[in-house]
Design a protein around this motif. Structure first.
Motif, PDB file in Angstrom:
ATOM      1  N   ARG A   1       0.827  -1.208   0.000  1.00 38.33           N
ATOM      2  CA  ARG A   1       0.000   0.000   0.000  1.00 38.33           C
ATOM      3  C   ARG A   1       0.861   1.258   0.000  1.00 38.33           C
ATOM      4  N   MET A   2       1.914   1.264   0.818  1.00 35.60           N
ATOM      5  CA  MET A   2       2.783   2.436   0.886  1.00 35.60           C
ATOM      6  C   MET A   2       3.523   2.649  -0.429  1.00 35.60           C
ATOM      7  N   LEU A   3       3.981   1.560  -1.047  1.00 33.39           N
ATOM      8  CA  LEU A   3       4.660   1.674  -2.344  1.00 33.39           C
ATOM      9  C   LEU A   3       3.721   2.239  -3.405  1.00 33.39           C
ATOM     10  N   LEU A   4       2.479   1.791  -3.407  1.00 32.28           N
ATOM     11  CA  LEU A   4       1.499   2.277  -4.376  1.00 32.28           C
ATOM     12  C   LEU A   4       1.224   3.768  -4.191  1.00 32.28           C
ATOM     13  N   LEU A   5       1.070   4.186  -2.946  1.00 31.82           N
ATOM     14  CA  LEU A   5       0.803   5.604  -2.670  1.00 31.82           C
ATOM     15  C   LEU A   5       1.947   6.484  -3.156  1.00 31.82           C
ATOM     16  N   LYS A   6       3.188   6.043  -2.936  1.00 33.05           N
ATOM     17  CA  LYS A   6       4.354   6.827  -3.372  1.00 33.05           C
ATOM     18  C   LYS A   6       4.414   6.921  -4.889  1.00 33.05           C
ATOM     19  N   ARG A   7       4.117   5.817  -5.573  1.00 32.85           N
ATOM     20  CA  ARG A   7       4.189   5.841  -7.038  1.00 32.85           C
ATOM     21  C   ARG A   7       3.055   6.675  -7.641  1.00 32.85           C
TER      22      ARG A   7
END
Length: 357
Positions: A97-103
């Motif tokens: 989830r955190m990786l998706l938000l950053k991208r």
């Protein structure tokens, strides 16, 4: 034979570079050991996308995708380039989830379409999602989609040849150097003279300039793709999971593209220290099982073939430009799994370099 420029390698990157140079009225010789698309260009899934990328990688990807839109019209490749498909990234954990938000944030800051999705929002796009998939991101726009690498490569080569380029069959064994300047290449059939040489030889790139003391640390990483029979309808979009964004990605991750002919192309894998092109049955089975853990119903499809290709991976990412230590020597190497996406950008960069010489 003597040329302004010799391009080594007739994959999609070499073809794009040669095409851009002929558009600038340079005499170009393209030397290919086997046949066009014999390497990684002919053993991939053809997906092109900016979602998931950041920084300089995102910038050059967007430049390349915009160039795809231009050249598909110039070369009448509209039936070989489809940039109307959404790109969907999937995740299962809080880390995902955190990786998706950053991208997604990286895309929005660059003025690009992107949205973070909860599971319920994802289900509207991909109803067959496995219950374990909790998060996602989607980008629509008019840049992302899929290409037919063979048709694009041959389209570039055909137009370059029509502008005066020559496609030569032969294996380059090394570069010819005189007074610290490139004078051509040596092949099994003899020498080919040139004022400049561009190395686009994929996973063989380091071998060709090793005797000059040049090493880009190119590592061949095998990728396997499974091909199913035709999917009965248009797939919701190009699917990937966030594993490829991680610092230490697993050997097998998710990548599903629908070819322009309707087949599903399912990957992906990254296997080191396996130089041959044979498909390992165990890796193929793991790819199929992994994909079924994200999308239900795939097990009903018949796998009609599989293939493997070597992705020429460089630790610092792709290198496109001159080699400072040798006048007249250039490289467009180290694209990893991004050669299809970045080929138009690499060609444009190299064309601009020669235009400014």
């Amino acid at each position: 034979k003597h040329y302004d420029v010799v391009v080594i390698g007739a994959g999609i990157v070499g073809a794009a570079v040669a095409w851009e140079l002929t558009r600038r009225n340079l005499r170009v010789g393209i030397v290919e050991r086997e046949r066009p698309c014999a390497g990684a260009s002919g053993a991939c899934n053809g997906g092109i996308s900016y979602l998931g990328k950041t920084g300089d990688e995102l910038k050059r990807t967007v430049e390349s995708l915009k160039r795809y839109r231009e050249l598909s019209g110039e070369l009448n490749l509209k039936d070989a380039v489809d940039q109307s498909r959404p790109m969907i990234l999937l995740g299962k954990t809080e880390e995902d989830r955190m990786l998706l938000l950053k991208r997604v944030d990286a895309c929005l800051q660059a003025g690009l379409d992107a949205s973070f999705l909860t599971r319920n929002e994802l289900l509207r796009l991909v109803p067959a999602l496995d219950p374990s998939v909790l998060w996602g991101a989607v980008a629509y726009g008019s840049l992302q989609g899929v290409v037919n690498p063979f048709r694009v490569t041959f389209g570039l080569l055909d137009d370059a040849i029509g502008r005066g380029a020559t496609l030569l069959r032969g294996e380059v064994s090394g570069c010819i150097l005189q007074e610290d300047r490139i004078r051509g290449v040596q092949t099994g059939a003899g020498t080919i003279g040139a004022d400049a040489v561009i190395n686009c030889a994929g996973d063989r790139a380091d071998d060709l300039w090793q005797e000059l003391g040049i090493c880009m640390d190119i590592e061949p990483v095998q990728g396997v793709v499974l091909v199913t029979d035709r999917y009965p309808k248009r797939f919701p979009g190009s699917l990937m999971n966030v594993d490829f964004l991680k610092d230490n990605p697993p050997e097998v991750s998710l990548a599903i593209e629908q070819s322009l002919e309707g087949n599903l192309l399912i990957g992906a894998s990254k296997t080191r220290n396996r130089p041959e092109s044979a498909v390992d049955r165990g890796v193929a089975e793991r790819i199929a099982a992994y994909a079924s853990g994200y999308v239900r119903g795939l097990e009903t499809l018949q796998i009609i073939r599989s293939y493997a290709g070597q992705r020429a991976t460089r630790p610092g990412g792709p290198f496109v430009g001159p080699i400072p230590s040798v006048e007249g020597l250039y490289g467009a190497v180290g694209f990893g799994g991004g050669g299809i996406t970045l080929a138009p950008w690499a060609g444009q960069v190299m064309g601009d370099i020669f235009e400014q010489r």
